[in-house]
Design an enzyme around this catalytic site. Sequence first.
Site, PDB file in Angstrom:
ATOM      1  N   ARG A   1       0.759  -1.322  -0.042  1.00  0.00           N
ATOM      2  CA  ARG A   1      -0.020  -0.098   0.043  1.00  0.00           C
ATOM      3  C   ARG A   1       1.072   1.185  -0.048  1.00  0.00           C
ATOM      4  NH1 ARG A   1      -4.604   0.274   4.606  1.00  0.00           N
ATOM      5  NH2 ARG A   1      -2.675   0.926   5.641  1.00  0.00           N
TER       6      ARG A   1
ATOM      7  N   LYS B   1      -2.573   6.418   1.158  1.00  0.00           N
ATOM      8  CA  LYS B   1      -2.534   6.997   2.754  1.00  0.00           C
ATOM      9  C   LYS B   1      -1.516   8.207   2.878  1.00  0.00           C
ATOM     10  CE  LYS B   1      -2.282   4.770   7.065  1.00  0.00           C
ATOM     11  NZ  LYS B   1      -3.590   5.278   7.666  1.00  0.00           N
TER      12      LYS B   1
ATOM     13  N   GLU C   1     -16.352   6.415   4.724  1.00  0.00           N
ATOM     14  CA  GLU C   1     -15.213   6.135   5.559  1.00  0.00           C
ATOM     15  C   GLU C   1     -15.645   6.636   7.101  1.00  0.00           C
ATOM     16  OE1 GLU C   1     -11.709   4.372   5.082  1.00  0.00           O
ATOM     17  OE2 GLU C   1     -11.184   5.805   3.984  1.00  0.00           O
TER      18      GLU C   1
HETATM   19  N1  PLP Z   1      -9.172   4.231   6.683  1.00  0.00           N
HETATM   20  C1  PLP Z   1      -8.397   5.113   7.038  1.00  0.00           C
HETATM   21  C2  PLP Z   1      -8.745   6.703   6.818  1.00  0.00           C
HETATM   22  C3  PLP Z   1      -7.225   5.109   7.819  1.00  0.00           C
HETATM   23  O1  PLP Z   1      -6.544   5.811   8.244  1.00  0.00           O
HETATM   24  C4  PLP Z   1      -7.115   3.839   8.122  1.00  0.00           C
HETATM   25  C5  PLP Z   1      -6.014   3.311   9.055  1.00  0.00           C
HETATM   26  O2  PLP Z   1      -4.946   3.043   8.537  1.00  0.00           O
HETATM   27  C6  PLP Z   1      -8.039   2.657   7.681  1.00  0.00           C
HETATM   28  C7  PLP Z   1      -9.070   2.909   7.244  1.00  0.00           C
HETATM   29  C8  PLP Z   1      -7.775   1.284   8.129  1.00  0.00           C
HETATM   30  O3  PLP Z   1      -6.848   0.726   7.282  1.00  0.00           O
HETATM   31  P1  PLP Z   1      -5.931  -0.531   7.985  1.00  0.00           P
HETATM   32  O4  PLP Z   1      -6.851  -1.706   8.285  1.00  0.00           O
HETATM   33  O5  PLP Z   1      -4.963  -0.914   6.969  1.00  0.00           O
HETATM   34  O6  PLP Z   1      -5.198   0.095   9.278  1.00  0.00           O
HETATM   35  C1  COI Z   2      -4.113   3.328  11.503  1.00  0.00           C
HETATM   36  O1  COI Z   2      -5.122   2.542  12.045  1.00  0.00           O
HETATM   37  O2  COI Z   2      -3.095   2.744  11.507  1.00  0.00           O
HETATM   38  C2  COI Z   2      -4.167   4.584  11.269  1.00  0.00           C
HETATM   39  O3  COI Z   2      -3.394   5.003  10.505  1.00  0.00           O
HETATM   40  C3  COI Z   2      -5.289   5.433  11.814  1.00  0.00           C
HETATM   41  C4  COI Z   2      -4.716   6.659  12.242  1.00  0.00           C
HETATM   42  C5  COI Z   2      -4.009   6.824  13.435  1.00  0.00           C
HETATM   43  C6  COI Z   2      -4.454   7.487  11.482  1.00  0.00           C
END
Ligand code: PLP
Ligand code: COI
Length: 339
Positions: free
Chosen positions: A80, A183, A219
Site C-alpha cells: 500500500r 495513505k 469512511e
Molecule cells: N481508513 C483510514 C482513513 C485509515 O486511516 C485507516 C488506517 O490505516 C484505515 C481506514 C484502516 O486501514 P488498515 O486496516 O489498513 O489499518
Molecule cells: C491506523 O489505523 O493505523 C491509522 O493510521 C489510523 C490513524 C491513527 C491515522
Amino acid sequence: MNNIDWKQLPFAYFKTDFNVRVYHKNGQWGNLEVSDSEHIPIHMAATCLHYGQEAFEGMKAFTGIDGRIRIFRMEENAKRMMRSAHGVMMAEVPVDLFSKVVLKAVKLNLKYLPPYGEGASLYIRPLLIGTGAQVGVAPAKEYMFMVFVGPVGPYFKEGFNPVKMQIVRDYDRAAPVGTGHIKVGGNYAASLRAGQRAHQDGYSSCIFLDAREKKYIDEAGPANFFGIKGNTYVTPDSSSILPSITNMSLRVLAADMGMKVETRQIPVEELEEFDEVGACGTAAVISPICLIHDRDTGKVYQYCKNGQPGTISQKLYSRLKGIQEGLEPDVHGWNTFVE
Ligand code: PLP
Ligand code: COI
C-alpha cells in the site's frame, strides 16, 4: 526495566529508543541508519512541507500467548505504501526494504513491546517524505523513508466497547478521483475539522459520505465502515476510501465463518437495516458502533441496544485478535515472526 502501565496506554506518541531511516538519492536507496533522535533535519523547501509529498503507514506487532512476536500483514502495508508513493510521485520503497526497516525498528525497541494479555500492542509507523527542495510544483529528487514505533492502547477510549459516530455532509476527506485510496497526509488534514467537531459534539468520530452525491457511506473517520445484515458482511465500495488491511482480513474471516461478503455502495438509509455496524482498522481494530447521528437530518440509528457489541462483531474480533496473538492458527499466513 520499564515502568510502563500497559493497561492504561492511550493511542498516542510514545518515545522509544531508536528509529531507522534510509535515504533515496541519485535514484537509489542507501543503507539503513539507526537514529536515537526524535527529530528530522529538513530543508525548508522540502516538498513534503509544501506540496504534500508524504505518505505513512500504520501496523502493529503483538506478543503472542506463546511469547513469540508477530507483525500482522506487513507485506500488505508495504504494497500500500508503494501505491501511495506512486500516487504522489515519490520514490517507491520496495517490499523487502520496507520489511527490513520495520524489523530493525521493532528489534531495536523490544523493551517497549507490550506483554501478552495487557490489551496493548507496539504500533509501527512507517513514513515516507519528499526531502528534496523544490519551489515550482514538482516532485522532489530526494526522499527519506523511516520507521518509528511505540506502545499503544485502544484508538477509541472505549476499546472494544461501542462508540457513537456522526454523519457529516459539509466536509469531504477526499475527492472521488483524488487521493482517498492512498495513505497520504492531505486526507487527514482534510478530516481534522469534521473530526474535531464530532468530538466536541460527543462522538468518537465522524462518518464521511461519498463526495460526489453524499448518498453513500464512505469512511468512518480513520477507519473503514462495515455492517452486518443477517449472515452478510457488507462494506462500502468507493474510489475515495482507504483499502483497509483490517477490512480485507475481516472479509476473509467472515467468509471463513460461512458468511456472505458484499463490497458495494451502502446508501445512508440502509443503516436502518443493519443488525450490527462497526469501524475497522489497525488502530481501531474493530470498534462496534452503537449509535449514528445524522447531523443534517437529525435521524438517529441505534445498534447493540443491550450495550454490548453484536455477536458477529465479537466473533470477528476474537478471530482477528486470536490470529494476531497466536491463539488461533494463522491459516492464511498473515503474520511475520520477529525472531
Ligand atoms: N481508513 C483510514 C482513513 C485509515 O486511516 C485507516 C488506517 O490505516 C484505515 C481506514 C484502516 O486501514 P488498515 O486496516 O489498513 O489499518
Ligand atoms: C491506523 O489505523 O493505523 C491509522 O493510521 C489510523 C490513524 C491513527 C491515522
